[in-house]
Design a protein around this motif. Structure first.
Motif, short mmCIF file in Angstrom:
data_model
loop_
_atom_site.label_atom_id
_atom_site.label_comp_id
_atom_site.label_asym_id
_atom_site.label_seq_id
_atom_site.Cartn_x
_atom_site.Cartn_y
_atom_site.Cartn_z
N LEU A 75 6.08 7.19 -6.73
CA LEU A 75 5.57 7.80 -5.52
C LEU A 75 6.17 7.06 -4.32
N SER A 76 5.90 7.57 -3.12
CA SER A 76 6.29 6.85 -1.90
C SER A 76 5.10 6.63 -1.00
N ASP A 77 3.90 6.92 -1.50
CA ASP A 77 2.65 6.74 -0.78
C ASP A 77 1.54 6.64 -1.82
N TYR A 78 0.29 6.57 -1.38
CA TYR A 78 -0.83 6.55 -2.31
C TYR A 78 -0.87 7.83 -3.15
N ILE A 79 -1.45 7.71 -4.35
CA ILE A 79 -1.66 8.89 -5.19
C ILE A 79 -2.69 9.80 -4.53
N GLY A 80 -2.52 11.11 -4.67
CA GLY A 80 -3.42 12.07 -4.03
C GLY A 80 -4.68 12.33 -4.86
N PRO A 81 -5.70 12.91 -4.23
CA PRO A 81 -6.97 13.16 -4.92
C PRO A 81 -6.89 14.25 -5.99
N GLN A 82 -5.78 14.98 -6.04
CA GLN A 82 -5.65 16.03 -7.05
C GLN A 82 -5.30 15.48 -8.43
N GLU A 83 -4.89 14.23 -8.51
CA GLU A 83 -4.38 13.64 -9.75
C GLU A 83 -5.44 13.66 -10.84
N ARG A 84 -5.03 14.11 -12.08
CA ARG A 84 -5.94 14.14 -13.22
C ARG A 84 -5.28 13.60 -14.49
N MET A 85 -4.13 12.98 -14.39
CA MET A 85 -3.42 12.48 -15.57
C MET A 85 -4.00 11.16 -16.08
N VAL A 86 -4.49 10.32 -15.17
CA VAL A 86 -5.02 9.00 -15.52
C VAL A 86 -6.30 8.77 -14.74
N ALA A 87 -7.41 8.50 -15.45
CA ALA A 87 -8.68 8.27 -14.78
C ALA A 87 -8.65 6.99 -13.96
N CYS A 88 -9.48 6.96 -12.92
CA CYS A 88 -9.63 5.80 -12.04
C CYS A 88 -8.32 5.36 -11.40
N PRO A 89 -7.61 6.28 -10.72
CA PRO A 89 -6.44 5.83 -9.95
C PRO A 89 -6.92 5.02 -8.75
N ASN A 90 -6.00 4.27 -8.13
CA ASN A 90 -6.42 3.57 -6.91
C ASN A 90 -5.56 4.02 -5.73
N GLN A 91 -6.08 3.75 -4.56
CA GLN A 91 -5.32 4.01 -3.33
C GLN A 91 -5.08 2.70 -2.60
N ASP A 92 -4.60 1.73 -3.37
CA ASP A 92 -4.22 0.44 -2.83
C ASP A 92 -2.73 0.18 -2.99
N VAL A 93 -2.11 0.88 -3.92
CA VAL A 93 -0.72 0.63 -4.27
C VAL A 93 0.06 1.93 -4.29
N VAL A 94 1.38 1.79 -4.23
CA VAL A 94 2.28 2.89 -4.56
C VAL A 94 2.57 2.77 -6.06
N TYR A 95 2.29 3.83 -6.77
CA TYR A 95 2.44 3.85 -8.22
C TYR A 95 3.81 4.37 -8.66
N GLY A 96 4.19 3.96 -9.86
CA GLY A 96 5.22 4.65 -10.62
C GLY A 96 4.70 4.84 -12.02
N ALA A 97 5.38 5.68 -12.82
CA ALA A 97 4.92 5.91 -14.19
C ALA A 97 6.07 6.41 -15.04
N GLY A 98 6.09 5.97 -16.30
CA GLY A 98 7.09 6.47 -17.24
C GLY A 98 6.80 6.01 -18.66
N SER A 99 6.98 6.92 -19.62
CA SER A 99 6.84 6.57 -21.03
C SER A 99 8.12 5.94 -21.54
N ILE A 100 7.97 5.00 -22.50
CA ILE A 100 9.14 4.39 -23.13
C ILE A 100 9.12 4.69 -24.63
N GLY A 101 10.32 4.99 -25.16
CA GLY A 101 10.53 5.17 -26.58
C GLY A 101 11.61 4.20 -27.02
N LEU A 102 11.21 3.01 -27.43
CA LEU A 102 12.18 1.95 -27.71
C LEU A 102 12.87 2.14 -29.06
N ASP A 103 12.42 3.11 -29.85
CA ASP A 103 13.14 3.48 -31.07
C ASP A 103 14.36 4.32 -30.73
N VAL A 104 14.34 4.94 -29.56
CA VAL A 104 15.50 5.71 -29.10
C VAL A 104 16.56 4.77 -28.54
#
Length: 468
Positions: A75-104
């Protein structure tokens, strides 16, 4: 007496012998335990599957960062109130997110020079346990950091600062960078955010990659993930029996778990051979979701009790074999940091033990000199009954270090006013944390990079009192 030496051949057979006839009651018992135990692992694994084939990093629905496997979206700002992917988001940080598949393939994380700004990269395995210490509290130097799987034995290229090895093939990465709630800091943070990236080792060339994260693609919203205001459903009882072997293959047993793994594999194999047993397992995990896992959304149903009805946990992202806390945290607020990175305090009740509700007004007063003692930052966040933000007129969902307009009392204490209606008093309005009208809610304190008084328990939060 004669000393007789006894010799025997010990044959270790883990779990039921293959082909053993199993009763439905036994299969149900194992299924119930398996569902509770594997819930966080299936949760994280299904996030990998959900986004692995995305064409590029982007904002799902225009507000949730998602990325293809082994990539990150910031993101480039706080997460918005519409977010439903992860419970209890915060509005203190700029977030990033990504899954890793280390077998790949192994994955490279870019760490820029954040200067004096607080930051931490959360890197967890399939169990939601941290396996990489990367952040300001560790004195992490700018550079490139390599994440590898349990079976990787390749060459580490020149330019890699450090290698972290996961015990599982699948995991999740969440960079967090502190942001003051000011227009000036929103501009100042952008050059730093744009130097954060994650990509497969094959794309590493020793030079930092730059991204303009304020201009990422807008991806369509995922309508299938809506469920009455709560978190997107990542663990589905109807498909659990088929998914369980995938997580058993992904994460090797912890010490002492070998017999558990063998039992689970034997029961799944029996279910494959017998549709009636599989149906019984699926039925039982549906009951487990309702009876065992569902109640753990409520903070008051787990954790370490503290004064004034607050609770906490002391082993976030380091759960090991504490399966109860691991699943409770995954259900209520998955992807917590380790305690030395962030200490969390949870509250569902007022000081009299009554459920917090938007039909009442409350105060939270930190005595003079008794704000959460941190080297990073602190915040008090309000969540609705589903553990998400409840939209309000002033778009304020938390208060704390980031807020530059809070007003202390004459004695140096700080009172936060938690209520649905806007206070008329100017000081109270400056310190207002809006609550949802007529709806149960929870309060949640984060102490990022906590000082010893927080981690050793000598500091605990003040009471939440009903306002007179």
């Amino acid at each position: 007496m004669h000393n007789v030496a006894h010799t025997s051949t010990q044959v270790e057979i883990a779990g039921p012998v293959r082909g053993t006839r199993l009763t439905e009651a036994y299969v149900r018992m194992v299924a119930r335990n398996a569902y509770f135990w594997a819930w966080p692992m299936v949760n994280i694994y299904n996030r990998r599957l959900k986004f692995k084939d995305l064409p590029e990093p982007g904002l799902m629905g225009g507000f949730v960062p998602v990325a293809p496997l082994n990539h990150v979206c910031m993101l480039s700002d706080y997460i918005g109130p519409q977010e439903r992917m992860v419970a209890c988001p915060n509005q203190d940080v700029v977030y990033g997110a990504g899954s890793i598949g280390l077998d790949v393939e192994p994955v490279v994380l870019q760490v820029p020079d954040f200067g004096e700004r607080f930051w931490v990269y959360q890197v967890v395995d399939l169990r939601s346990d941290s396996f990489a210490d990367i952040g300001k509290m560790y004195g992490t130097a700018p550079g490139f950091y390599l994440l590898v799987g349990p079976d990787w034995h390749g060459d580490v290229p020149a330019g890699i600062t450090r290698v972290f090895r996961s015990s599982s093939k699948t995991g999740f990465v969440i960079p967090r960078v502190f942001l003051d709630d000011t227009p000036q800091d929103r501009q100042a943070i952008l050059p730093l955010i744009n130097q954060i990236d994650m990509y497969p080792l094959s794309a590493f060339d020793g030079t930092p990659k730059q991204r303009d994260w304020a201009r990422v693609a807008r991806l369509p919203a995922d309508e299938s993930q809506g469920n009455s205001g709560g978190e997107a459903q990542w663990v589905i009882p109807a498909t659990f029996v088929d998914e369980l072997p995938l997580v058993l293959d992904d994460a090797s047993p912890l010490p002492g778990e070998q017999a558990l793994y063998a039992e689970l594999r034997a029961v799944v194999e029996a279910a494959r051979q017998n549709p009636e047993l599989k149906g019984a397992m699926t039925d039982e995990v549906g009951k487990a979701e309702q009876d065992l896992v569902g109640p753990l959304l409520q903070f008051r149903n787990y954790g370490l009790p503290l004064p004034h009805h607050w609770t906490t946990q002391s082993n976030g992202a380091a759960f090991g074999t504490d399966y109860y806390t691991r699943t409770a945290v995954a259900k209520s607020n998955i992807f917590v940091n380790k305690p030395n990175e962030t200490k969390y305090f949870y509250q569902d009740l007022d000081d009299t033990g009554q459920r917090l509700d938007g039909s009442s007004r409350y105060t939270v007063t930190f005595p003079a000199g008794q704000l959460p003692p941190v080297q990073g930052f602190w915040s008090l966040t309000l969540y609705n009954q589903h553990h998400f933000f409840s939209p309000n007129a002033i778009e304020r969902y938390s208060v704390g270090t980031k807020n530059k307009t809070l007003i202390a009392n004459p004695d140096g204490s700080l009172t936060i006013y938690v209520q649905a209606d806007a206070p008329s008093d100017p000081v109270q309005k400056a310190n207002w944390l809006p609550a949802p009208e007529g709806e149960a809610f929870s309060l949640y304190i984060r102490a990022y990079w906590p000082q010893p008084a927080v981690t050793d328990g000598s500091w605990t939060p003040p009471p939440v009192r009903v306002a007179g």
